[in-house]
Scaffold this motif. Structure first.
Motif, PDB file in Angstrom:
ATOM      1  N   GLY A 558     -11.297 -20.229   0.189  1.00 20.25           N
ATOM      2  CA  GLY A 558      -9.932 -21.210   0.223  1.00 20.25           C
ATOM      3  C   GLY A 558      -9.261 -20.525  -1.459  1.00 20.25           C
ATOM      4  O   GLY A 558     -10.083 -19.571  -2.155  1.00 20.25           O
ATOM      5  N   GLU A 559      -7.305 -21.247  -1.394  1.00 19.26           N
ATOM      6  CA  GLU A 559      -6.968 -20.529  -2.777  1.00 19.26           C
ATOM      7  C   GLU A 559      -7.864 -21.116  -3.418  1.00 19.26           C
ATOM      8  O   GLU A 559      -8.435 -22.939  -3.327  1.00 19.26           O
ATOM      9  CB  GLU A 559      -5.745 -21.011  -1.903  1.00 19.26           C
ATOM     10  CG  GLU A 559      -4.729 -20.296  -1.324  1.00 19.26           C
ATOM     11  CD  GLU A 559      -4.681 -18.988  -1.812  1.00 19.26           C
ATOM     12  OE1 GLU A 559      -4.677 -19.018  -2.917  1.00 19.26           O
ATOM     13  OE2 GLU A 559      -4.148 -18.516  -1.332  1.00 19.26           O
ATOM     14  N   PRO A 560      -7.248 -21.071  -5.092  1.00 17.22           N
ATOM     15  CA  PRO A 560      -6.698 -20.404  -5.387  1.00 17.22           C
ATOM     16  C   PRO A 560      -7.410 -19.069  -6.580  1.00 17.22           C
ATOM     17  O   PRO A 560      -7.399 -18.384  -6.503  1.00 17.22           O
ATOM     18  CB  PRO A 560      -6.192 -21.100  -7.060  1.00 17.22           C
ATOM     19  CG  PRO A 560      -7.281 -21.910  -7.249  1.00 17.22           C
ATOM     20  CD  PRO A 560      -7.962 -22.356  -5.970  1.00 17.22           C
ATOM     21  N   TYR A 561      -8.455 -18.501  -4.776  1.00 21.68           N
ATOM     22  CA  TYR A 561      -9.251 -17.756  -5.111  1.00 21.68           C
ATOM     23  C   TYR A 561      -8.644 -16.047  -4.796  1.00 21.68           C
ATOM     24  O   TYR A 561      -7.955 -17.157  -3.208  1.00 21.68           O
ATOM     25  CB  TYR A 561     -11.279 -18.003  -5.078  1.00 21.68           C
ATOM     26  CG  TYR A 561     -11.944 -19.327  -5.907  1.00 21.68           C
ATOM     27  CD1 TYR A 561     -11.898 -19.296  -6.814  1.00 21.68           C
ATOM     28  CD2 TYR A 561     -12.294 -20.110  -5.263  1.00 21.68           C
ATOM     29  CE1 TYR A 561     -12.649 -20.235  -7.516  1.00 21.68           C
ATOM     30  CE2 TYR A 561     -12.242 -21.500  -5.482  1.00 21.68           C
ATOM     31  CZ  TYR A 561     -13.077 -21.225  -6.414  1.00 21.68           C
ATOM     32  OH  TYR A 561     -12.970 -23.061  -7.288  1.00 21.68           O
ATOM     33  N   GLY A 562      -9.040 -15.099  -5.257  1.00 26.30           N
ATOM     34  CA  GLY A 562      -8.809 -14.110  -4.483  1.00 26.30           C
ATOM     35  C   GLY A 562      -8.894 -12.559  -5.362  1.00 26.30           C
ATOM     36  O   GLY A 562      -9.362 -12.998  -6.659  1.00 26.30           O
ATOM     37  N   VAL A 563      -7.764 -12.290  -4.818  1.00 27.03           N
ATOM     38  CA  VAL A 563      -7.382 -10.855  -5.914  1.00 27.03           C
ATOM     39  C   VAL A 563      -6.011 -10.787  -5.715  1.00 27.03           C
ATOM     40  O   VAL A 563      -5.193 -11.014  -5.413  1.00 27.03           O
ATOM     41  CB  VAL A 563      -7.457  -9.953  -4.777  1.00 27.03           C
ATOM     42  CG1 VAL A 563      -7.489  -8.495  -5.522  1.00 27.03           C
ATOM     43  CG2 VAL A 563      -8.838 -10.072  -4.008  1.00 27.03           C
ATOM     44  N   GLN A 576      -7.012  -8.364 -10.600  1.00 24.54           N
ATOM     45  CA  GLN A 576      -8.261  -9.588 -11.314  1.00 24.54           C
ATOM     46  C   GLN A 576      -8.845 -10.510  -9.809  1.00 24.54           C
ATOM     47  O   GLN A 576      -8.338 -10.676  -9.323  1.00 24.54           O
ATOM     48  CB  GLN A 576      -7.251 -10.628 -12.030  1.00 24.54           C
ATOM     49  CG  GLN A 576      -7.870 -11.449 -12.702  1.00 24.54           C
ATOM     50  CD  GLN A 576      -7.576 -12.386 -13.388  1.00 24.54           C
ATOM     51  OE1 GLN A 576      -6.621 -13.894 -13.036  1.00 24.54           O
ATOM     52  NE2 GLN A 576      -7.386 -12.606 -14.548  1.00 24.54           N
ATOM     53  N   ILE A 577      -9.892  -9.996  -9.791  1.00 21.51           N
ATOM     54  CA  ILE A 577     -10.966 -11.373  -8.952  1.00 21.51           C
ATOM     55  C   ILE A 577     -11.528 -12.806  -9.462  1.00 21.51           C
ATOM     56  O   ILE A 577     -12.135 -12.214 -10.894  1.00 21.51           O
ATOM     57  CB  ILE A 577     -12.426 -10.569  -8.403  1.00 21.51           C
ATOM     58  CG1 ILE A 577     -12.116  -9.056  -7.913  1.00 21.51           C
ATOM     59  CG2 ILE A 577     -12.951 -11.659  -7.748  1.00 21.51           C
ATOM     60  CD1 ILE A 577     -13.306  -8.163  -7.716  1.00 21.51           C
ATOM     61  N   ARG A 578     -10.642 -13.695  -9.518  1.00 22.39           N
ATOM     62  CA  ARG A 578     -10.915 -15.233  -9.054  1.00 22.39           C
ATOM     63  C   ARG A 578     -12.193 -15.270  -8.386  1.00 22.39           C
ATOM     64  O   ARG A 578     -11.742 -15.207  -7.365  1.00 22.39           O
ATOM     65  CB  ARG A 578      -9.328 -15.990  -9.237  1.00 22.39           C
ATOM     66  CG  ARG A 578      -9.086 -15.695 -10.634  1.00 22.39           C
ATOM     67  CD  ARG A 578      -7.397 -16.469 -10.023  1.00 22.39           C
ATOM     68  NE  ARG A 578      -7.076 -15.739 -10.816  1.00 22.39           N
ATOM     69  CZ  ARG A 578      -4.894 -16.342 -11.226  1.00 22.39           C
ATOM     70  NH1 ARG A 578      -4.765 -17.310 -10.192  1.00 22.39           N
ATOM     71  NH2 ARG A 578      -4.103 -15.489 -12.260  1.00 22.39           N
ATOM     72  N   PHE A 579     -13.469 -15.462  -8.471  1.00 17.75           N
ATOM     73  CA  PHE A 579     -14.375 -16.346  -8.214  1.00 17.75           C
ATOM     74  C   PHE A 579     -14.532 -17.300  -8.094  1.00 17.75           C
ATOM     75  O   PHE A 579     -15.431 -17.567 -10.384  1.00 17.75           O
ATOM     76  CB  PHE A 579     -15.434 -14.852  -8.017  1.00 17.75           C
ATOM     77  CG  PHE A 579     -16.301 -14.816  -6.606  1.00 17.75           C
ATOM     78  CD1 PHE A 579     -16.008 -14.548  -5.506  1.00 17.75           C
ATOM     79  CD2 PHE A 579     -17.520 -15.720  -6.384  1.00 17.75           C
ATOM     80  CE1 PHE A 579     -16.748 -14.554  -4.556  1.00 17.75           C
ATOM     81  CE2 PHE A 579     -18.567 -15.679  -5.585  1.00 17.75           C
ATOM     82  CZ  PHE A 579     -17.440 -15.028  -4.843  1.00 17.75           C
TER      83      PHE A 579
END
Length: 603
Positions: A558-563, A576-579
């Motif tokens: 889900g949010e706020p993860y992603g590219v 940037q990848i948020r994981f």
């Protein structure tokens, strides 16, 4: 029509028909018992109140009738007490027998006879002088010996107004008397005897044949009592004293029998009238009515029970049909019986839902059969496909060994990198792997790609903390980003390409940046990376682009993860990848399952 056994009907765990039958029967029984009891108690109280009213009114009328007689006698007493002939005769000095005495006796007797003429309730009137002169009219015989009797003493003591005395013996009567005075000196007494028969006639009040009535004076002497009495006189006197001055009615148990006790005290004479009415006799008619009510209630209850049985059977007929259909389906028969339920109530709605459910279940079973057949076919295809990767690995190893034998290191490096990359893609079926393994796949991919371009590609990896390499990430998460940097960034640049992979932790998130020194991207180009219709067919290895990686991350976490893409034309591009921080496989599987369930519920 099918009926259930009564044993099954009364069972609390039985059918719905039995529960409806028991519930209706209990409610009906309680209602009938309540109504019958209320009607009976109301009638009983009504009969009791009517008896109280009737007896009280009869006693009141009897008292008033007696009072009228006594008031009339009291006026006659006054007439005698004020008659000059009577007073002169009592004061004369004549002696008995003499002519003058006979003359006096004649005059007084004529006077007294005139007073009681046409008054049959007066049995005797007498004038008695303290000088032992006695004159009377009526019976019984009276002489001067009365002066020494208790009755005379009582009348003399209480005769200033009017006094009453109940004379018992040979002739029962009520004697009322008054003093005779001359110049305030007591010279004698005038007495009137009331016939006892008039008392019996006045107080002959009997609401029931076995009821009893008593009249008691202030000295607890019985003015009137029934000829046959089942109650002791002491008990009657005790009741009179206990209820003295309390006109009304009470229920008392006397000698183990219930009586309605009604009392009334006369304001004129001060006598207390006590009436005893047996409740059993009083409520005889009520008992008959009670029996009739009970019989009617039983008949009505039986009729309602039969009607309830019929109604409950009709109400649950469709339920039994639906149950039969369910049992039919439970046995494996997916074709419903031809009997349908056409009611529009909840049972009819439930039938249509069940029918739809059976049809859907039938389709699902057919789909399962098809799926199983396709699964067997797929298993065969997978078994056949397993031969291909092994054949490809062996072929690449053969190429690598031949390159070593011929002294061609470039081919050896490319072969090793391709073998390593394909082993990770085809051999590892896990969706997650460690960040260190993912970086190794990226290195293998870059080793293969750098031989395509004239200018070398420099890959630089910066890790803030070595422990971050043990965290788990999605498989092939970095390779599409590096591929995008090489194809769209470095391939169009005339200078040497630099790709920087920076790994660090911020705000309790794992952040991975892929930065290239290419020509950069415009905002339109960045938006195109995330469009659905932008399928990157020119990728050389994975066939996945930036959008695929972004959707995989968002779908799982889900949010706020992603590219997220940041670019400056003719300068640089940073992806940037948020994981999330995923330390182990168990946590990955748990979060993945939780999010999968949430997505299903959300849909």
């Amino acid at each position: 029509m099918k009926f259930f056994s009564f044993k099954k009907l009364i069972s609390p765990t039985g059918s719905i028909q039995g529960k409806i039958f028991v519930a209706f029967s209990l409610v009906t029984l309680i209602g009938i018992v309540a109504v019958t009891s209320i009607v009976y108690l109301y009638m009983r109280q009504t009969v009791k109140n009517n008896a109280i009213t009737s007896v009280t009114e009869s006693i009141r009328q009897a008292d008033e009738s007696l009072n009228l007689r006594l008031e009339e006698v009291s006026r006659l007493n006054t007439v005698v007490a004020t008659n000059k002939t009577v007073l002169d005769t009592l004061l004369s000095k004549t002696e008995e027998p003499s002519y003058e005495w006979f003359q006096e006796q004649k005059r007084i007797e004529e006077f007294l006879s005139a007073l009681i003429a046409y008054k049959p309730y007066i049995s005797r009137v007498a004038v008695i002088g303290l000088n032992e002169k006695v004159f009377f009219v009526g019976s019984p015989w009276l002489d001067k010996n009365i002066l020494f009797t208790p009755m005379m003493n009582d009348l003399l003591q209480n005769g200033s107004g009017h006094a009453y005395f109940h004379q018992t013996g040979f002739s029962n009567s009520i004697v009322t008397g008054r003093e005779l005075r001359y110049n305030r000196n007591l010279i004698g007494m005038v007495m009137f005897d009331l016939n006892d028969e008039i008392i019996k006639k006045i107080y002959d009040v009997k609401p029931t044949p076995d009821s009893m009535l008593y009249v008691v004076d202030q000295k607890n002497e019985f003015i009137y009592e029934p000829q046959t009495s089942a109650i002791a006189k002491g008990t009657v006197i005790q009741l009179g004293e206990e209820l003295a001055g309390k006109d009304g009615s009470v229920e008392r148990v006397i000698d183990q029998k219930s009586y309605l006790v009604i009392t009334r005290k006369s304001d004129y004479t001060g006598w207390c009238t006590v009436a005893l009415v047996p409740m059993k006799s009083l409520l005889t008619e009520t008992a008959r009515i009670r029996n009739v009510l009970a019989t009617v209630a039983i008949i009505v209850f039986i009729i309602i029970v039969i009607g309830t049985l019929q109604v409950s059977s009709r109400m649950t007929r469709n339920i039994r049909r639906l149950r039969s259909m369910m049992m039919h389906v439970m046995e494996g028969n997916m074709t419903l019986p031809t009997v349908e339920i056409h009611s529009k109530d909840e049972i009819g709605q439930l039938y249509h839902v069940f029918k739809s459910m059976v049809e859907q279940l039938k389709r699902l079973l057919e789909g399962i059969v098809t799926t199983e057949r396709e699964k067997r076919e797929a298993e065969l295809a997978v078994l056949q496909a397993q031969i291909r990767p092994h054949f490809l690995y062996n072929t690449l190893n053969t190429v690598k060994y031949l390159a070593k034998l011929n002294g061609v290191p470039n081919i050896v490096e490319v072969s090793e990198s391709l073998i390593e990359l394909m082993r990770g893609v085809l051999g590892n079926t896990n969706e997650f792997l460690s960040l260190q393994e993912e970086l190794q796949y990226v290195r293998s991919y870059v080793n293969i790609e750098k031989y395509k371009y004239v200018e070398p590609i420099h890959l630089q990896i910066e890790v803030e903390d070595e422990e971050l390499l043990q965290l788990h990430v999605l498989k092939l998460m970095l390779q599409p980003l590096v591929e995008n940097a090489i194809i769209h960034g470095l391939s169009t640049s005339a200078q040497e390409g630099h790709v920087l992979i920076r790994i660090y932790e911020a705000n309790k998130e794992l952040k991975i940046e892929v930065r290239d020194t290419g020509k950069g991207m415009s905002k339109a180009q960045i938006d195109a990376l995330f469009e659905m219709n932008n399928v990157q067919t020119n990728t050389r290895f994975s066939g996945m682009g930036v959008r695929n990686v972004h959707e995989r991350i968002v779908r799982l976490f889900g949010e706020p993860y992603g590219v997220f893409v940041y670019s400056e034309p003719e300068a640089y591009t940073t992806v940037q990848i948020r994981f999330p921080l995923l330390p182990g496989t168990e946590r990955i599987e748990e979060e993945e399952g939780s999010r999968h369930v949430s997505n299903i519920i959300g849909r």
